[in-house]
Design a protein around this motif. Sequence first.
Motif, PDB file in Angstrom:
ATOM      1  N   ILE A 251       0.832  -1.205   0.000  1.00  0.00           N
ATOM      2  CA  ILE A 251       0.000   0.000   0.000  1.00  0.00           C
ATOM      3  C   ILE A 251       0.866   1.253   0.000  1.00  0.00           C
ATOM      4  O   ILE A 251       0.609   2.222  -0.735  1.00  0.00           O
ATOM      5  CB  ILE A 251      -0.941  -0.021   1.218  1.00  0.00           C
ATOM      6  CG1 ILE A 251      -1.982  -1.145   1.056  1.00  0.00           C
ATOM      7  CG2 ILE A 251      -1.626   1.331   1.403  1.00  0.00           C
ATOM      8  CD1 ILE A 251      -2.864  -1.341   2.270  1.00  0.00           C
ATOM      9  N   ARG A 252       1.901   1.246   0.844  1.00  0.00           N
ATOM     10  CA  ARG A 252       2.785   2.426   0.922  1.00  0.00           C
ATOM     11  C   ARG A 252       3.507   2.675  -0.396  1.00  0.00           C
ATOM     12  O   ARG A 252       3.566   3.813  -0.887  1.00  0.00           O
ATOM     13  CB  ARG A 252       3.806   2.251   2.059  1.00  0.00           C
ATOM     14  CG  ARG A 252       4.864   3.355   2.106  1.00  0.00           C
ATOM     15  CD  ARG A 252       5.929   3.088   3.131  1.00  0.00           C
ATOM     16  NE  ARG A 252       6.517   1.771   3.021  1.00  0.00           N
ATOM     17  CZ  ARG A 252       7.383   1.407   2.072  1.00  0.00           C
ATOM     18  NH1 ARG A 252       7.761   2.262   1.115  1.00  0.00           N
ATOM     19  NH2 ARG A 252       7.882   0.184   2.046  1.00  0.00           N
ATOM     20  N   GLU A 253       4.085   1.625  -0.975  1.00  0.00           N
ATOM     21  CA  GLU A 253       4.813   1.780  -2.232  1.00  0.00           C
ATOM     22  C   GLU A 253       3.890   2.255  -3.349  1.00  0.00           C
ATOM     23  O   GLU A 253       4.303   3.040  -4.210  1.00  0.00           O
ATOM     24  CB  GLU A 253       5.471   0.456  -2.611  1.00  0.00           C
ATOM     25  CG  GLU A 253       6.693   0.095  -1.791  1.00  0.00           C
ATOM     26  CD  GLU A 253       7.929   0.875  -2.214  1.00  0.00           C
ATOM     27  OE1 GLU A 253       7.929   1.456  -3.316  1.00  0.00           O
ATOM     28  OE2 GLU A 253       8.906   0.901  -1.437  1.00  0.00           O
ATOM     29  N   THR A 254       2.657   1.788  -3.340  1.00  0.00           N
ATOM     30  CA  THR A 254       1.705   2.235  -4.359  1.00  0.00           C
ATOM     31  C   THR A 254       1.468   3.733  -4.240  1.00  0.00           C
ATOM     32  O   THR A 254       1.422   4.454  -5.254  1.00  0.00           O
ATOM     33  CB  THR A 254       0.384   1.474  -4.219  1.00  0.00           C
ATOM     34  OG1 THR A 254       0.614   0.082  -4.478  1.00  0.00           O
ATOM     35  CG2 THR A 254      -0.663   1.988  -5.205  1.00  0.00           C
ATOM     36  N   TYR A 255       1.342   4.218  -3.014  1.00  0.00           N
ATOM     37  CA  TYR A 255       1.185   5.657  -2.840  1.00  0.00           C
ATOM     38  C   TYR A 255       2.432   6.404  -3.302  1.00  0.00           C
ATOM     39  O   TYR A 255       2.345   7.414  -4.014  1.00  0.00           O
ATOM     40  CB  TYR A 255       0.888   6.004  -1.388  1.00  0.00           C
ATOM     41  CG  TYR A 255       1.052   7.484  -1.117  1.00  0.00           C
ATOM     42  CD1 TYR A 255       0.199   8.418  -1.705  1.00  0.00           C
ATOM     43  CD2 TYR A 255       2.097   7.953  -0.324  1.00  0.00           C
ATOM     44  CE1 TYR A 255       0.371   9.775  -1.495  1.00  0.00           C
ATOM     45  CE2 TYR A 255       2.277   9.304  -0.095  1.00  0.00           C
ATOM     46  CZ  TYR A 255       1.416  10.209  -0.686  1.00  0.00           C
ATOM     47  OH  TYR A 255       1.593  11.554  -0.502  1.00  0.00           O
ATOM     48  N   GLU A 256       3.612   5.934  -2.902  1.00  0.00           N
ATOM     49  CA  GLU A 256       4.849   6.632  -3.259  1.00  0.00           C
ATOM     50  C   GLU A 256       5.049   6.713  -4.767  1.00  0.00           C
ATOM     51  O   GLU A 256       5.593   7.696  -5.271  1.00  0.00           O
ATOM     52  CB  GLU A 256       6.035   5.921  -2.611  1.00  0.00           C
ATOM     53  CG  GLU A 256       6.097   6.074  -1.101  1.00  0.00           C
ATOM     54  CD  GLU A 256       7.260   5.317  -0.478  1.00  0.00           C
ATOM     55  OE1 GLU A 256       7.473   5.466   0.735  1.00  0.00           O
ATOM     56  OE2 GLU A 256       7.958   4.584  -1.207  1.00  0.00           O
ATOM     57  N   GLU A 257       4.630   5.682  -5.490  1.00  0.00           N
ATOM     58  CA  GLU A 257       4.894   5.629  -6.929  1.00  0.00           C
ATOM     59  C   GLU A 257       3.752   6.139  -7.791  1.00  0.00           C
ATOM     60  O   GLU A 257       3.975   6.511  -8.952  1.00  0.00           O
ATOM     61  CB  GLU A 257       5.243   4.198  -7.327  1.00  0.00           C
ATOM     62  CG  GLU A 257       6.539   3.706  -6.695  1.00  0.00           C
ATOM     63  CD  GLU A 257       6.921   2.305  -7.125  1.00  0.00           C
ATOM     64  OE1 GLU A 257       7.897   1.778  -6.582  1.00  0.00           O
ATOM     65  OE2 GLU A 257       6.243   1.728  -8.007  1.00  0.00           O
ATOM     66  N   THR A 258       2.529   6.171  -7.243  1.00  0.00           N
ATOM     67  CA  THR A 258       1.381   6.574  -8.063  1.00  0.00           C
ATOM     68  C   THR A 258       0.571   7.730  -7.477  1.00  0.00           C
ATOM     69  O   THR A 258      -0.220   8.340  -8.201  1.00  0.00           O
ATOM     70  CB  THR A 258       0.427   5.388  -8.265  1.00  0.00           C
ATOM     71  OG1 THR A 258      -0.213   5.069  -7.012  1.00  0.00           O
ATOM     72  CG2 THR A 258       1.165   4.162  -8.785  1.00  0.00           C
ATOM     73  N   GLY A 259       0.718   7.993  -6.183  1.00  0.00           N
ATOM     74  CA  GLY A 259      -0.103   9.016  -5.550  1.00  0.00           C
ATOM     75  C   GLY A 259      -1.463   8.510  -5.101  1.00  0.00           C
ATOM     76  O   GLY A 259      -2.295   9.302  -4.643  1.00  0.00           O
ATOM     77  N   LEU A 260      -1.703   7.203  -5.187  1.00  0.00           N
ATOM     78  CA  LEU A 260      -2.994   6.619  -4.805  1.00  0.00           C
ATOM     79  C   LEU A 260      -2.931   6.121  -3.365  1.00  0.00           C
ATOM     80  O   LEU A 260      -2.066   5.324  -3.009  1.00  0.00           O
ATOM     81  CB  LEU A 260      -3.347   5.458  -5.739  1.00  0.00           C
ATOM     82  CG  LEU A 260      -3.440   5.804  -7.239  1.00  0.00           C
ATOM     83  CD1 LEU A 260      -3.677   4.545  -8.051  1.00  0.00           C
ATOM     84  CD2 LEU A 260      -4.545   6.827  -7.477  1.00  0.00           C
ATOM     85  N   LEU A 261      -3.856   6.604  -2.528  1.00  0.00           N
ATOM     86  CA  LEU A 261      -3.950   6.158  -1.145  1.00  0.00           C
ATOM     87  C   LEU A 261      -5.074   5.135  -1.038  1.00  0.00           C
ATOM     88  O   LEU A 261      -6.235   5.451  -1.326  1.00  0.00           O
ATOM     89  CB  LEU A 261      -4.224   7.326  -0.208  1.00  0.00           C
ATOM     90  CG  LEU A 261      -3.093   8.337  -0.003  1.00  0.00           C
ATOM     91  CD1 LEU A 261      -3.178   9.463  -1.025  1.00  0.00           C
ATOM     92  CD2 LEU A 261      -3.149   8.918   1.415  1.00  0.00           C
ATOM     93  N   LEU A 262      -4.740   3.921  -0.632  1.00  0.00           N
ATOM     94  CA  LEU A 262      -5.726   2.865  -0.483  1.00  0.00           C
ATOM     95  C   LEU A 262      -6.134   2.727   0.971  1.00  0.00           C
ATOM     96  O   LEU A 262      -5.271   2.666   1.857  1.00  0.00           O
ATOM     97  CB  LEU A 262      -5.172   1.529  -0.980  1.00  0.00           C
ATOM     98  CG  LEU A 262      -5.353   1.237  -2.477  1.00  0.00           C
ATOM     99  CD1 LEU A 262      -4.380   2.077  -3.294  1.00  0.00           C
ATOM    100  CD2 LEU A 262      -5.157  -0.231  -2.755  1.00  0.00           C
ATOM    101  N   GLY A 263      -7.441   2.691   1.209  1.00  0.00           N
ATOM    102  CA  GLY A 263      -7.909   2.532   2.569  1.00  0.00           C
ATOM    103  C   GLY A 263      -9.325   3.043   2.722  1.00  0.00           C
ATOM    104  O   GLY A 263     -10.103   3.087   1.778  1.00  0.00           O
TER     105      GLY A 263
END
Length: 251
Positions: free
Chosen positions: A111-123
């Motif tokens: 989840i963290r890496e997805t945010y860092e690389e895409t700007g998408l926050l999952l939750g």
Amino acid sequence: MDQATGVRSTEPPDSGPPEAQARKAGLRPRNAATLILLDRSKRAPRILMGRRHAGLAFMPGKFVFPGGRIEPGDRHMPVAGALPARSHDALAVKVARGGEGLGRGLALAAIRETYEETGLLLGTRDYGPPDTAPAGTWTAFREAAVLPDLEALHFVARAITPPGRPRRFDTRFFAADRSAIAQEIPGVVSPDSELVELAWVSFAEARALDLPRITRVVLDDLEAQAKGGFAPYRTIPYYYERNGKRQRETL
């Protein structure tokens, strides 16, 4: 991030498990996680893929799923919901002693890496912001009042980079529905970032892209599991290399 590939090994025969072979090779794979986002709102599902910067030393220009290494803070981030039972159990198989809680940390790393690389926050925002958050990237989730929801993640596959590579990772592939995206921060993907392009593509379109070998393999696993609704009894594959030969076990 470095995902497992199909390069042949030159190490001598060894009947031990892949984890033991990695230690003997002198380069132990680092725990890592990847997240595959699925859009199933239409008849033909689509998946999110990103193209790596052409100037990067590793996999330049390749299309990949967001992901990277686990970090210490990933084990301490508060969450909403637990991993589904099938994923939780499979993540605990074939791990080193003392690996309790590793699956949870890996899911959060994805989840963290997805945010860092895409700007998408999952939750989810249903419970308000996290009471606390580890320093670094996780503070963005607290500021956005987004609590990571592990219940939305499905463990799809595991793969270890073959011996002989300058970088080796023990990667767990997760999947989540696009509806799990709580917020998008613009400007993360740019011509100068690690991922220079994001694209929602069908499985057929994804297979036509320039992909690492293991990404192509996991696409088949993902498609089969998604068609089955990520059933609790599904097969979760584990890929590694032994004595120069590709191996596939189930978890």
